[in-house]
Design a protein around this motif. Sequence first.
Motif, PDB file in Angstrom:
ATOM      1  N   VAL A 116       1.744  -3.300  14.175  1.00 28.03           N
ATOM      2  CA  VAL A 116       1.893  -3.174  12.721  1.00 28.03           C
ATOM      3  C   VAL A 116       0.601  -2.582  12.181  1.00 28.03           C
ATOM      4  CG1 VAL A 116       2.204  -4.408  10.545  1.00 28.03           C
ATOM      5  CG2 VAL A 116       3.491  -5.113  12.572  1.00 28.03           C
ATOM      6  N   VAL A 117       0.724  -1.508  11.408  1.00 31.07           N
ATOM      7  CA  VAL A 117      -0.424  -0.844  10.803  1.00 31.07           C
ATOM      8  C   VAL A 117      -0.245  -0.902   9.290  1.00 31.07           C
ATOM      9  CG1 VAL A 117      -1.662   1.342  10.555  1.00 31.07           C
ATOM     10  CG2 VAL A 117      -0.737   0.678  12.777  1.00 31.07           C
ATOM     11  N   GLU A 118      -1.270  -1.418   8.598  1.00 35.82           N
ATOM     12  CA  GLU A 118      -1.256  -1.472   7.132  1.00 35.82           C
ATOM     13  C   GLU A 118      -2.354  -0.571   6.603  1.00 35.82           C
ATOM     14  OE1 GLU A 118       0.472  -5.844   6.049  1.00 35.82           O
ATOM     15  OE2 GLU A 118      -1.701  -5.684   6.331  1.00 35.82           O
ATOM     16  N   LEU A 119      -1.989   0.306   5.663  1.00 35.14           N
ATOM     17  CA  LEU A 119      -2.927   1.254   5.078  1.00 35.14           C
ATOM     18  C   LEU A 119      -2.826   1.210   3.564  1.00 35.14           C
ATOM     19  CD1 LEU A 119      -1.975   4.296   7.308  1.00 35.14           C
ATOM     20  CD2 LEU A 119      -3.919   2.781   7.632  1.00 35.14           C
ATOM     21  N   THR A 120      -3.947   1.339   2.895  1.00 35.30           N
ATOM     22  CA  THR A 120      -3.956   1.425   1.444  1.00 35.30           C
ATOM     23  C   THR A 120      -4.249   2.876   1.064  1.00 35.30           C
ATOM     24  OG1 THR A 120      -4.792  -0.826   1.300  1.00 35.30           O
ATOM     25  CG2 THR A 120      -4.988   0.530  -0.661  1.00 35.30           C
ATOM     26  N   PHE A 121      -3.489   3.396   0.111  1.00 35.84           N
ATOM     27  CA  PHE A 121      -3.704   4.746  -0.373  1.00 35.84           C
ATOM     28  C   PHE A 121      -3.469   4.753  -1.877  1.00 35.84           C
ATOM     29  CE2 PHE A 121       0.725   4.428   0.360  1.00 35.84           C
ATOM     30  CZ  PHE A 121       1.332   5.239  -0.588  1.00 35.84           C
ATOM     31  N   LEU A 122      -3.644   5.913  -2.500  1.00 38.34           N
ATOM     32  CA  LEU A 122      -3.568   5.998  -3.955  1.00 38.34           C
ATOM     33  C   LEU A 122      -2.382   6.835  -4.412  1.00 38.34           C
ATOM     34  CD1 LEU A 122      -7.334   6.663  -4.690  1.00 38.34           C
ATOM     35  CD2 LEU A 122      -6.117   4.488  -4.831  1.00 38.34           C
TER      36      LEU A 122
END
Length: 164
Positions: A116-122
């Motif tokens: 599981v990969v969690e990424l924050t972006f805008l």
Amino acid sequence: MNIDRRHLPAALLTFAGLLAATASGIARALPLFTRRADQLMVPIAGTLTTATEDINLSGIARIRSTEFSDADFNGPPGAILHIDFVNVVGAGMSSKTRFFAHGEHQVVRELRTTDVVELTFLITPVGARATTVAIPVLATFQLTFNVDQGQLTAATGSFSTPAF
């Protein structure tokens, strides 16, 4: 070229040791599998909750995966993931303001059957400068790998509100 005769035996011994190590296969670093690159186009959607309204987002995430093995240091095989968004757009549920996703991420992970990969972006309103009205979004990806072949085989993704 003059070689100091005192250093000749040490140089010959070093060369003989390197030659023996190479011939015996000790110095050879064979990968566990052939290096490969895979790409998946993954539909992704979700709802972001903000203080003023909910924003529905949808689009495509492109996941490029390059698997590698670390035979030199006896480390576990891994994957370099490049994740970017293709035509990820959204709309505010009450204001109907259109939003656009920004960003590309690169992460290195140990190669496992599932991850599981969690990424924050805008995201920003269409036409606005990214630095003025940016809203963070969390993208979560469930990845499946064929570890024996070193291949990304499946992925799913979703958007949500980050908890920070």
